[in-house]
Design a protein around this motif. Structure first.
Motif, PDB file in Angstrom:
ATOM      1  N   ARG A 147       0.828  -1.194   0.000  1.00 41.88           N
ATOM      2  CA  ARG A 147       0.000   0.000   0.000  1.00 41.88           C
ATOM      3  C   ARG A 147       0.869   1.253   0.000  1.00 41.88           C
ATOM      4  O   ARG A 147       0.596   2.216  -0.699  1.00 41.88           O
ATOM      5  N   ARG A 148       1.938   1.216   0.803  1.00 38.62           N
ATOM      6  CA  ARG A 148       2.850   2.371   0.855  1.00 38.62           C
ATOM      7  C   ARG A 148       3.454   2.627  -0.517  1.00 38.62           C
ATOM      8  O   ARG A 148       3.507   3.753  -0.986  1.00 38.62           O
ATOM      9  N   ILE A 149       3.873   1.544  -1.159  1.00 41.05           N
ATOM     10  CA  ILE A 149       4.478   1.700  -2.485  1.00 41.05           C
ATOM     11  C   ILE A 149       3.452   2.256  -3.460  1.00 41.05           C
ATOM     12  O   ILE A 149       3.715   3.184  -4.212  1.00 41.05           O
ATOM     13  N   TYR A 150       2.233   1.715  -3.384  1.00 42.41           N
ATOM     14  CA  TYR A 150       1.184   2.160  -4.297  1.00 42.41           C
ATOM     15  C   TYR A 150       0.858   3.626  -4.061  1.00 42.41           C
ATOM     16  O   TYR A 150       0.714   4.406  -5.003  1.00 42.41           O
ATOM     17  N   ASP A 151       0.747   4.028  -2.784  1.00 41.71           N
ATOM     18  CA  ASP A 151       0.434   5.413  -2.460  1.00 41.71           C
ATOM     19  C   ASP A 151       1.479   6.359  -3.032  1.00 41.71           C
ATOM     20  O   ASP A 151       1.193   7.449  -3.467  1.00 41.71           O
ATOM     21  N   GLN A 152       2.718   5.886  -3.013  1.00 38.98           N
ATOM     22  CA  GLN A 152       3.797   6.751  -3.443  1.00 38.98           C
ATOM     23  C   GLN A 152       3.989   6.736  -4.960  1.00 38.98           C
ATOM     24  O   GLN A 152       4.186   7.773  -5.562  1.00 38.98           O
TER      25      GLN A 152
END
Ligand SMILES: [Zn+2]
Ligand SMILES: [Zn+2]
Length: 373
Positions: A64-69
């Protein structure tokens, strides 16, 4: 390739959605597009995969963190083709959430029915000490259990599931196409042969509710963050008399302010005064054995120790998982120079400076004490 829809949009949730909200949204969307409810509708099947993919990414903190970024681009490779990595996961999520609901057959064909319950994953967070020396812990898993209010029928207490009017209870419908008769699963009852007119309020007609189950897990000494343990038979219950799946416990280890872990070695830092560094001293350093932050391990600092010098204390690191002894405690020394001086201390240091300048010019090279080991 068609451009991918935003995962938050797919699940109709905000970017701040909590895991609980994601779960609810997933339940709603997956149910809407489930292939069993939309037979022969390839658009629905596509949406169903999209929903599963979005759920997988957004419930995985790291993804999720990667996707958000970085958006979809950040996940290329890790997610691969839509659903590629994930088809097993798709089923485990489905089972996780709907278990009994689709007990008439999971997935996209009658042969896809699993022979055993699905595997489940759960995270456990250990302290560095627990990971190093091993521990026994209870972990909680959420599994579906038969709803006690309706005894699993899904019908409101006092009412009963009724025979499906579309297939008259057979679970199958036949269509004639030309001279050929096709039989397919009844879309109304999804093959169950029964329909529930008044759903049980406790389980919304699913016949099952989620219950917390406690599983005792033994964490072996030397386990590290990112590793996982398999606990056989503690996953999802299997369909009708088949064995349960396995439980995978993913390990996370809390940071310890005193130590950094480097495989089986532990690295710690100590501050010593200038004088101890020059004259040598016996100090005490933190050891992982100590319950509290007490510095219990004796360490001899040799005269002439330089800042950043390393001392290795063998056998005081982390036990190796395979039982082949323990790593070392690596102590990195930081030499502190006094920043405030009394008059007397200043005098002594001035004398020391004079002495050092004198001896420097007199003494031959190479007699200076070397720091370190
Ligand atoms: Zn119920
Ligand atoms: Zn039916």
């Amino acid at each position: 390739m068609p451009s991918k829809r935003c995962y938050y949009e797919v699940l109709s949730v905000t970017r701040e959605a909590t895991s609980d909200e994601l779960r609810k949204a997933y339940r709603r969307e997956a149910l809407k597009h489930h292939p069993d409810r939309n037979p022969g509708d390839s658009a629905a099947e596509g949406k169903f995969k999209e929903v599963n993919e979005a759920y997988q990414v957004l419930t995985d903190d790291q993804k999720r963190r990667i996707y958000d970024q970085f958006g979809h681009a950040g996940l290329d490779g890790s997610m691969g083709a839509a659903g590629g990595e994930g088809i097993g996961d798709v089923f485990s999520h489905m089972q996780d959430l709907f278990a009994e609901m689709f007990s008439g057959g999971m997935g996209f064909g009658t042969n896809a029915r699993p022979r055993r319950g699905s595997d489940m994953r759960v995270q456990a967070r250990l302290t560095l000490r627990e990971a190093a020396f091993g521990c026994k812990r209870e972990v909680q898993v959420r599994v579906p259990a038969t709803c006690t209010d309706c005894s699993g029928s899904g019908a409101k207490p006092g009412s009963k599931p009724e025979s499906c009017p579309q297939c008259r209870g057979s679970g199958q419908v036949s269509n004639a196409r030309g001279f050929v008769m096709f039989t397919s699963t009844c879309p109304r009852c999804r093959g169950a042969g029964r329909v529930i007119k008044q759903p049980c309020p406790s389980c919304s007609g699913h016949g099952a509710v989620e219950r917390a189950r406690k599983v005792n897990v033994t964490f072996p000494a030397g386990i590290d963050a990112g590793q996982r343990l398999r606990v056989p038979g503690q996953g999802m219950p299997g369909p009708a008399n088949s064995p349960a799946g396995d439980l995978y416990v993913e390990i996370d280890v809390e940071d310890d302010p005193r130590f950094e872990r480097d495989g089986a070695d532990l690295v710690t830092r100590v501050h010593i005064p200038l004088t101890d560094a020059a004259l040598g001293a016996e100090i005490r350093v933190a050891s992982l054995e100590a319950e509290d932050e007490e510095a219990t391990l004796p360490l001899v600092i040799s005269p002439g120790t330089q800042s950043s010098a390393m001392f290795t204390v063998k056998g005081h690191g982390i036990p190796r998982l395979d039982g082949r002894g323990r790593g070392s405690l690596v102590v990195i020394v930081q030499v502190d120079v006094p920043s405030v001086l009394t008059t007397r201390a200043r005098e002594l240091l001035e004398q020391l400076r004079a002495e050092l300048q004198r001896s420097d010019s007199n003494e031959p090279e190479g007699k200076r004490a070397a720091g370190g080991k």
